[in-house]
Design a protein around this motif. Sequence first.
Motif, PDB file in Angstrom:
ATOM      1  N   THR A 167       0.806  -1.223   0.000  1.00 38.85           N
ATOM      2  CA  THR A 167       0.000   0.000   0.000  1.00 38.85           C
ATOM      3  C   THR A 167       0.838   1.271   0.000  1.00 38.85           C
ATOM      4  N   THR A 168       2.153   1.149   0.124  1.00 33.09           N
ATOM      5  CA  THR A 168       3.002   2.350   0.222  1.00 33.09           C
ATOM      6  C   THR A 168       4.075   2.449  -0.851  1.00 33.09           C
ATOM      7  N   ALA A 169       4.476   1.317  -1.442  1.00 39.29           N
ATOM      8  CA  ALA A 169       5.648   1.311  -2.330  1.00 39.29           C
ATOM      9  C   ALA A 169       5.460   2.189  -3.558  1.00 39.29           C
ATOM     10  N   TYR A 170       4.267   2.153  -4.159  1.00 38.45           N
ATOM     11  CA  TYR A 170       4.049   2.904  -5.402  1.00 38.45           C
ATOM     12  C   TYR A 170       4.136   4.412  -5.150  1.00 38.45           C
ATOM     13  N   ALA A 171       3.459   4.879  -4.113  1.00 42.13           N
ATOM     14  CA  ALA A 171       3.484   6.311  -3.801  1.00 42.13           C
ATOM     15  C   ALA A 171       4.890   6.765  -3.434  1.00 42.13           C
ATOM     16  N   THR A 172       5.602   5.950  -2.658  1.00 42.34           N
ATOM     17  CA  THR A 172       6.966   6.288  -2.262  1.00 42.34           C
ATOM     18  C   THR A 172       7.882   6.350  -3.475  1.00 42.34           C
ATOM     19  N   ARG A 173       7.731   5.365  -4.353  1.00 46.07           N
ATOM     20  CA  ARG A 173       8.565   5.330  -5.550  1.00 46.07           C
ATOM     21  C   ARG A 173       8.284   6.522  -6.452  1.00 46.07           C
ATOM     22  N   GLU A 174       7.013   6.874  -6.598  1.00 47.50           N
ATOM     23  CA  GLU A 174       6.659   8.020  -7.434  1.00 47.50           C
ATOM     24  C   GLU A 174       7.245   9.312  -6.855  1.00 47.50           C
ATOM     25  N   ALA A 175       7.188   9.433  -5.533  1.00 46.58           N
ATOM     26  CA  ALA A 175       7.743  10.628  -4.887  1.00 46.58           C
ATOM     27  C   ALA A 175       9.252  10.678  -5.036  1.00 46.58           C
ATOM     28  N   ASP A 176       9.893   9.516  -4.877  1.00 47.51           N
ATOM     29  CA  ASP A 176      11.348   9.451  -4.998  1.00 47.51           C
ATOM     30  C   ASP A 176      11.820   9.751  -6.413  1.00 47.51           C
ATOM     31  N   ASN A 177      10.989   9.416  -7.392  1.00 47.16           N
ATOM     32  CA  ASN A 177      11.383   9.599  -8.789  1.00 47.16           C
ATOM     33  C   ASN A 177      11.128  11.017  -9.295  1.00 47.16           C
ATOM     34  N   GLY A 178      10.643  11.888  -8.423  1.00 49.98           N
ATOM     35  CA  GLY A 178      10.370  13.256  -8.851  1.00 49.98           C
ATOM     36  C   GLY A 178      11.660  14.006  -9.132  1.00 49.98           C
ATOM     37  N   VAL A 179      11.935  14.331 -10.395  1.00 52.01           N
ATOM     38  CA  VAL A 179      13.121  15.097 -10.788  1.00 52.01           C
ATOM     39  C   VAL A 179      12.669  16.187 -11.754  1.00 52.01           C
ATOM     40  N   ASP A 180      13.492  17.205 -11.906  1.00 49.82           N
ATOM     41  CA  ASP A 180      13.101  18.274 -12.825  1.00 49.82           C
ATOM     42  C   ASP A 180      13.285  17.826 -14.272  1.00 49.82           C
ATOM     43  N   GLU A 181      12.710  18.599 -15.194  1.00 51.94           N
ATOM     44  CA  GLU A 181      12.696  18.210 -16.607  1.00 51.94           C
ATOM     45  C   GLU A 181      14.102  18.114 -17.182  1.00 51.94           C
TER      46      GLU A 181
END
Length: 473
Positions: free
Chosen positions: A408-422
Amino acid sequence: MENKLSFYNTLTRKVEQFIPNEDGRVSMYTCGPTVYHYAHIGNLRSYIVEDLLEKTLRYLGYHVKRVMNITDVGHLSSDADTGEDKMLKGAKREHKTVLEIAKFYTDAFFKDCQKLNIKKPDVVEPATNCISEFIHMIEVLIEKGYAYESGGNIYFDTAKLEEYYVFSSQSEKELLVGVRDDVEADENKKNKSDFVLWFTKSKFEDQELKWESPWGVGYPGWHIECSCISMKHLGESMDIHCGGVDNIFPHHTNEIAQSEAYIGHKWCNYWFHVNHLNDKSGKMSKSNGEFLTVSLLEAKGYDPRAYRLFCLQSHYRKPLEFSYEALDNIAAAYDKLIKKVGMLKNEGEICQSDFDSYKAKFEAALCDDLNSAMAITVLYDMLKDELSDCTKYALAKSFDEVLSLDLTTAYATREADNGVDEEFESYILTKIEERKAAKKEKDFAKADAIRNELLEKGILLEDTREGVKWRKA
């Protein structure tokens, strides 16, 4: 506890219902690592499955006390109590003291466990903490006539037992198949199956860790530590003893021999063993082929939790063959699974009848000889069913108390961690294309250099059938 847990008991050689000594409470012992090097993923398969067993027991409502030893002294490289001392070998390799080696690799082991969501046991006891307990047990065994001194060492006399090979009807010759042939026989033994309880200076002149004892300065044999540490924390009767199948003989056989000779009654009711992780060349080990660790899998772009899922998709009593192709398939399946759960809307009321129905199915799978593959099938069936999102979410969260895949947490955490600028994302994609071209031209050195360049910038690459994926390290 409506569902009754059953699993294979190596002692009785059959699947049987688990009944603890004390109602609602379970005493559980796990053979811990010998901390002279990193744990390879074959070692960690056993700990993942033992973690699954502990969490299943807790899920079913039992109170569990789990104890693990840390072998930070001795542990010879041959089943025959001969050969090179692993701790000493590690210290020489890295030009450190044995205790420095033990501290470093103990910490590394638990870091790997954390990455794999393996719960730390309630009690973790290094062997070097219990020298007085080892000496006391040996003194009692000598007094009772079960041990003898020869050539400066103290041996357990297996001839004094009515039954020594308790785990098997096989002959001594059959059980000794696979024991190293490149070591000299110990001429001090009365019987070939006797084993060392205490070594003195006659064993290794350069052994770093030694203690005073009634038999001279020396150090304990390998097998004595698990008996003493388990009794220290769990008493003289125990419910479950865990380990890999390679521990069955001689380690667990010798534990039973010395423990029951010492206490005078049955010691442990259930023996739980996990089969090997193999590669195409055979059993995985630190000396056989590529040294596969959790860190290496991470460096290659794999999420450690995908390896946990890889292990849970197979039954613990079957050998499991590792390949990167198989892990690629599981990694892709894990990505889809956490995305599916992560997209669920946790809003509204849970349908209790649906929840109870699927929870019962999940428990039934686990209670059937810890059938984790079937338990995961129940998870997939539930996600495909016409249930409300909040019911699915609640079930996934419940199942994850055992599966420990961060559903229930891995996808949201991964998406947040993958946030980088363009700009940085454009750079990453450019490097991925350069690497792809290099691999096409068979310039693998350049391809590896690009992977390492991205890794230094905190980006992990993962090669999958769907193409190259990236994420923050």
